[in-house]
Design a protein around this motif. Structure first.
Motif, PDB file in Angstrom:
ATOM      1  N   PRO A 130       0.864  -1.217  -0.047  1.00 49.86           N
ATOM      2  CA  PRO A 130       0.071   0.003  -0.109  1.00 49.86           C
ATOM      3  C   PRO A 130       0.893   1.289   0.016  1.00 49.86           C
ATOM      4  N   CYS A 131       2.054   1.347   0.683  1.00 49.76           N
ATOM      5  CA  CYS A 131       2.596   2.503   0.735  1.00 49.76           C
ATOM      6  C   CYS A 131       3.369   2.918  -0.629  1.00 49.76           C
ATOM      7  N   MET A 132       3.794   1.791  -1.304  1.00 53.63           N
ATOM      8  CA  MET A 132       4.327   1.966  -2.618  1.00 53.63           C
ATOM      9  C   MET A 132       3.342   2.355  -3.754  1.00 53.63           C
ATOM     10  N   ARG A 133       2.135   1.545  -3.678  1.00 45.84           N
ATOM     11  CA  ARG A 133       1.239   1.936  -4.776  1.00 45.84           C
ATOM     12  C   ARG A 133       0.482   3.418  -4.334  1.00 45.84           C
ATOM     13  N   LEU A 134       0.328   3.749  -3.093  1.00 49.41           N
ATOM     14  CA  LEU A 134      -0.451   4.815  -2.814  1.00 49.41           C
ATOM     15  C   LEU A 134       0.543   6.185  -3.364  1.00 49.41           C
ATOM     16  N   TYR A 135       1.687   5.829  -3.014  1.00 47.15           N
ATOM     17  CA  TYR A 135       2.682   6.969  -3.117  1.00 47.15           C
ATOM     18  C   TYR A 135       2.725   7.260  -4.961  1.00 47.15           C
ATOM     19  N   ALA A 136       2.993   6.224  -5.540  1.00 48.35           N
ATOM     20  CA  ALA A 136       2.788   6.276  -6.918  1.00 48.35           C
ATOM     21  C   ALA A 136       1.410   7.116  -7.476  1.00 48.35           C
ATOM     22  N   TYR A 137       0.585   6.434  -6.883  1.00 51.67           N
ATOM     23  CA  TYR A 137      -0.778   7.069  -7.350  1.00 51.67           C
ATOM     24  C   TYR A 137      -0.899   8.570  -6.801  1.00 51.67           C
ATOM     25  N   LEU A 138      -0.622   9.046  -5.704  1.00 52.43           N
ATOM     26  CA  LEU A 138      -0.291  10.492  -5.401  1.00 52.43           C
ATOM     27  C   LEU A 138       0.513  11.222  -6.478  1.00 52.43           C
ATOM     28  N   GLY A 139       1.569  10.739  -6.566  1.00 50.33           N
ATOM     29  CA  GLY A 139       2.526  11.438  -7.301  1.00 50.33           C
ATOM     30  C   GLY A 139       1.998  11.572  -8.962  1.00 50.33           C
ATOM     31  N   GLN A 140       1.518  10.560  -9.391  1.00 50.43           N
ATOM     32  CA  GLN A 140       0.854  10.535 -10.809  1.00 50.43           C
ATOM     33  C   GLN A 140      -0.245  11.419 -10.739  1.00 50.43           C
ATOM     34  N   GLN A 141      -1.004  11.470  -9.826  1.00 49.44           N
ATOM     35  CA  GLN A 141      -2.345  12.363  -9.800  1.00 49.44           C
ATOM     36  C   GLN A 141      -1.928  13.941  -9.540  1.00 49.44           C
ATOM     37  N   LEU A 142      -0.756  14.083  -8.824  1.00 48.71           N
ATOM     38  CA  LEU A 142      -0.448  15.526  -8.475  1.00 48.71           C
ATOM     39  C   LEU A 142       0.380  16.013  -9.568  1.00 48.71           C
ATOM     40  N   ALA A 143       0.916  15.237 -10.458  1.00 48.64           N
ATOM     41  CA  ALA A 143       1.991  15.597 -11.331  1.00 48.64           C
ATOM     42  C   ALA A 143       1.296  16.782 -12.339  1.00 48.64           C
ATOM     43  N   GLY A 144       0.008  16.558 -12.812  1.00 51.72           N
ATOM     44  CA  GLY A 144      -0.522  17.760 -13.741  1.00 51.72           C
ATOM     45  C   GLY A 144      -1.064  18.874 -13.035  1.00 51.72           C
ATOM     46  N   GLN A 145      -0.919  18.921 -11.672  1.00 49.14           N
ATOM     47  CA  GLN A 145      -1.887  20.074 -10.946  1.00 49.14           C
ATOM     48  C   GLN A 145      -0.761  20.825 -10.099  1.00 49.14           C
ATOM     49  N   THR A 146       0.596  20.155  -9.902  1.00 46.71           N
ATOM     50  CA  THR A 146       1.611  20.832  -9.112  1.00 46.71           C
ATOM     51  C   THR A 146       2.091  22.057  -9.706  1.00 46.71           C
ATOM     52  N   LYS A 147       2.057  23.336  -8.975  1.00 46.42           N
ATOM     53  CA  LYS A 147       2.579  24.382  -9.412  1.00 46.42           C
ATOM     54  C   LYS A 147       3.889  24.310  -9.541  1.00 46.42           C
ATOM     55  N   PRO A 148       4.537  24.954 -10.653  1.00 45.51           N
ATOM     56  CA  PRO A 148       5.909  24.843 -10.926  1.00 45.51           C
ATOM     57  C   PRO A 148       6.689  25.555  -9.904  1.00 45.51           C
ATOM     58  N   GLU A 149       6.036  26.648  -9.138  1.00 44.72           N
ATOM     59  CA  GLU A 149       6.655  27.465  -8.026  1.00 44.72           C
ATOM     60  C   GLU A 149       6.550  26.460  -6.685  1.00 44.72           C
ATOM     61  N   SER A 150       5.964  25.421  -6.746  1.00 44.46           N
ATOM     62  CA  SER A 150       5.699  24.739  -5.258  1.00 44.46           C
ATOM     63  C   SER A 150       7.370  24.339  -5.002  1.00 44.46           C
ATOM     64  N   PRO A 151       7.533  24.640  -3.759  1.00 47.68           N
ATOM     65  CA  PRO A 151       8.810  24.283  -2.982  1.00 47.68           C
ATOM     66  C   PRO A 151       8.956  22.613  -2.821  1.00 47.68           C
ATOM     67  N   TYR A 152       7.700  22.065  -3.109  1.00 51.59           N
ATOM     68  CA  TYR A 152       7.682  20.674  -2.851  1.00 51.59           C
ATOM     69  C   TYR A 152       7.538  19.761  -4.175  1.00 51.59           C
ATOM     70  N   ARG A 153       7.683  20.218  -5.164  1.00 46.23           N
ATOM     71  CA  ARG A 153       7.686  19.916  -6.530  1.00 46.23           C
ATOM     72  C   ARG A 153       8.620  18.573  -6.658  1.00 46.23           C
ATOM     73  N   GLU A 154       9.763  18.696  -6.071  1.00 48.21           N
ATOM     74  CA  GLU A 154      10.714  17.468  -6.058  1.00 48.21           C
ATOM     75  C   GLU A 154      10.145  16.258  -5.644  1.00 48.21           C
ATOM     76  N   TRP A 155       9.196  16.613  -4.522  1.00 52.20           N
ATOM     77  CA  TRP A 155       8.522  15.229  -4.110  1.00 52.20           C
ATOM     78  C   TRP A 155       7.540  14.609  -4.854  1.00 52.20           C
TER      79      TRP A 155
END
Length: 206
Positions: A130-155
């Motif tokens: 669950p940890c691995m699948r959830l984080y992959a899911y969160l990253g993929q879902q957020l990739a298109g909506q994360t603002k370029p200036e977000s200091p957390y973009r690397e996450w």
């Protein structure tokens, strides 16, 4: 017919959606998450990843075949790479990577290490997937909506990467391959997903 790992993910999708909509996770995408909350999360996640690495090591030791040995070694290396990411945050933002685990972190690490110590390798995979699948899911879902200036973009970049998706799939393949008692697998998977949401709750409430 869905695989075991697909079936477990679908049955727990409501918890994945809760994690995605969590104010802490959405704050990462917007960049509006308070820096002290993220710093606290990174310190707690470092404690969690230490246990996660140890659980991988125990799964490796219990692997009944060489394919399992190789796969868990690769997954362990991936978790160690995540710890390097956290050390980068620590250096830039003066994050304490040696925080005492809070109750949510302790609950999760105690759960993981108990399963890894006492249960067969397929059950360990069910507790860790669950940890691995959830984080992959969160990253993929957020990739298109994360603002370029977000200091957390690397996450977001880390967890939306093809490399991380490959690790998540590798662990799911091990879960499918080794399996175990289906009722127990369902309980372990569900408990890990619930602990993931509690982890975000704790970080967001600092």
């Amino acid at each position: 017919m869905p695989s075991l790992s697909e079936s477990l993910w679908r049955r727990n999708r409501v918890l994945a959606e809760a994690a995605l909509e969590h104010s802490f996770v959405q704050g990462i995408a917007s960049g509006e998450l308070a820096r002290d909350k993220f710093a606290y999360y990174v310190g707690q996640d470092a404690a969690f990843l230490d246990a996660f690495c140890r659980a991988y090591a125990l799964a490796l030791a219990k692997s009944p075949d060489q394919d399992g040995l190789v796969a868990f070694r690769e997954l362990l290396d991936g978790a160690i790479d995540e710890l390097r990411l956290h050390r980068g945050y620590a250096a830039r933002w003066n994050v304490d990577l040696h925080q005492a685990p809070d109750p949510a972190t302790s609950a999760y690490t105690n759960f993981l290490l108990a399963v890894a110590a006492l249960e067969p390798v397929g059950h360990i995979a069910a507790a860790m997937t669950p940890c691995m699948r959830l984080y992959a899911y969160l990253g993929q879902q957020l990739a298109g909506q994360t603002k370029p200036e977000s200091p957390y973009r690397e996450w977001v970049t880390t967890y939306s990467s093809a490399e991380f998706e490959a690790l998540a799939q590798r662990l799911e393949e091990l879960l499918d391959r080794y399996g175990g008692d289906h009722d127990r697998l369902a309980v372990l998977y569900r408990q890990a997903m619930e602990l993931e949401v509690r982890f975000f709750d704790a970080a967001g409430s600092v």
